[in-house]
Write a protein that holds these residues in place. Structure first.
Motif, PDB file in Angstrom:
ATOM      1  N   ALA A  73     119.599  -1.452  13.695  1.00 32.85           N
ATOM      2  CA  ALA A  73     118.990  -1.402  15.021  1.00 32.85           C
ATOM      3  C   ALA A  73     119.998  -1.038  16.105  1.00 32.85           C
ATOM      4  O   ALA A  73     119.630  -0.536  17.164  1.00 32.85           O
ATOM      5  CB  ALA A  73     118.340  -2.751  15.350  1.00 32.85           C
ATOM      6  N   GLU A  74     121.274  -1.297  15.821  1.00 31.30           N
ATOM      7  CA  GLU A  74     122.312  -1.023  16.814  1.00 31.30           C
ATOM      8  C   GLU A  74     122.991   0.330  16.594  1.00 31.30           C
ATOM      9  O   GLU A  74     123.577   0.881  17.520  1.00 31.30           O
ATOM     10  CB  GLU A  74     123.375  -2.127  16.757  1.00 31.30           C
ATOM     11  N   HIS A  75     122.911   0.874  15.384  1.00 31.01           N
ATOM     12  CA  HIS A  75     123.613   2.115  15.100  1.00 31.01           C
ATOM     13  C   HIS A  75     122.665   3.237  14.678  1.00 31.01           C
ATOM     14  O   HIS A  75     122.442   4.186  15.421  1.00 31.01           O
ATOM     15  CB  HIS A  75     124.668   1.880  14.011  1.00 31.01           C
ATOM     16  N   ALA A  76     122.093   3.120  13.474  1.00 33.33           N
ATOM     17  CA  ALA A  76     121.263   4.205  12.944  1.00 33.33           C
ATOM     18  C   ALA A  76     120.108   4.548  13.881  1.00 33.33           C
ATOM     19  O   ALA A  76     119.802   5.726  14.099  1.00 33.33           O
ATOM     20  CB  ALA A  76     120.730   3.829  11.558  1.00 33.33           C
ATOM     21  N   ALA A  77     119.468   3.528  14.433  1.00 33.45           N
ATOM     22  CA  ALA A  77     118.347   3.782  15.339  1.00 33.45           C
ATOM     23  C   ALA A  77     118.784   4.584  16.551  1.00 33.45           C
ATOM     24  O   ALA A  77     118.083   5.505  17.000  1.00 33.45           O
ATOM     25  CB  ALA A  77     117.720   2.463  15.785  1.00 33.45           C
ATOM     26  N   ASN A  78     119.948   4.263  17.085  1.00 36.11           N
ATOM     27  CA  ASN A  78     120.428   4.940  18.290  1.00 36.11           C
ATOM     28  C   ASN A  78     120.830   6.386  18.040  1.00 36.11           C
ATOM     29  O   ASN A  78     120.682   7.228  18.929  1.00 36.11           O
ATOM     30  CB  ASN A  78     121.602   4.164  18.883  1.00 36.11           C
TER      31      ASN A  78
END
Length: 261
Positions: free
Chosen positions: A157-162
């Motif tokens: 949620a903090e990396h791949a999503a962004n």
């Protein structure tokens, strides 16, 4: 009267230990005797779920691959694959980012190309059938693929999503767990699979209940007669579906099912 209960697994039914609560199978058998069908609904592959629920396989239906397919009585009754051109487009973007590991989920086997030991260790905790290949592009062209699962060494949620959600257009790109993100055809989700299953079983929406903990469960919760979110669930999901039950660590789902029945 409730006739169907659909439930996410990781983060919802399963506690942090990932060990199935000991009351689960006896409760499923009791539900079946009372005319209520239990439906594990997961991002996991069908073979893994068949093994996990082997003691009660004749009494359940399964939604696998985050809604990519639905299974009942030994048959796949619904499937929504992702076209090859979409897979190839998304793979190019995923490979351009550091620390992301794609996996192609077929109907009965998953395919990966990375030799990273940490990734492989995590992979086999959710996939019973997986095969290492030289080139995922080749697999995308020849096999029926439901989705791309992307493992992230950081919280997804903090990396791949962004880095992926703003770049991948025309496909459904959703965080599906702490360190996983899924990319699929835009119409593939647990809600669509649940709708197909309800129609197949001639069960009304009002006669169904669903449980979840993350954003990939939202459509399923909305497609059911009433949706519940575990206390450990994703904050945005709890805002959208404010029917909160105790956390997975407290066996909230088991407790609520007993109350409902």
């Amino acid at each position: 009267m409730i006739k169907l209960i659909a439930c996410d697994l990781d983060g919802t039914l399963l506690p942090p230990s990932k060990i199935m609560p000991e009351e689960t199978f006896p409760l499923i058998k009791k539900m079946s005797e009372d005319g209520v069908i239990f439906v594990p609904a997961s991002g996991r592959q069908l073979p893994n779920l068949e093994l996990l629920f082997a003691p009660v396989l004749d009494e359940i239906a399964i939604i696998a691959e985050n809604g990519g397919l639905c299974w009942h009585k030994g048959k796949v009754i619904y499937i929504n694959p992702t076209p090859a051109d979409g897979l190839l487009y998304a793979l190019d973007i995923i490979r351009s980012e550091q620390g992301l590991y794609p996996l192609l989920s077929g109907t009965d086997c998953a395919y990966y190309e990375s030799g990273d030991e940490q990734f492989i260790d995590v992979l086999y905790k959710s996939y019973s059938r997986a095969e290492k290949v030289d080139d995922l592009n080749e697999v995308a062209r020849r096999e029926t693929i439901l989705k791309i699962s992307v493992w992230d060494k950081q919280p997804a949620a903090e990396h791949a999503a962004n880095v992926l959600i703003p770049r991948i257009k025309g496909l459904r790109t959703k965080v599906s767990g702490f360190d996983w993100l899924d990319v699929s055809v835009a119409t593939a989700n647990k809600g669509e699979a649940l709708n197909a299953l309800l129609s197949h079983l001639n069960i009304a929406k009002s006669q169904s209940v669903a449980f979840g903990d993350h954003m990939n469960d939202l459509e399923m919760l909305q497609a059911s007669g009433r949706g519940y979110v575990t206390a450990n669930g994703f904050p945005e999901l709890k805002r959208l579906v404010p029917n909160i039950i105790p956390s997975n660590a407290e066996n909230g789902v088991i407790t609520k099912i007993k109350e409902l029945l």
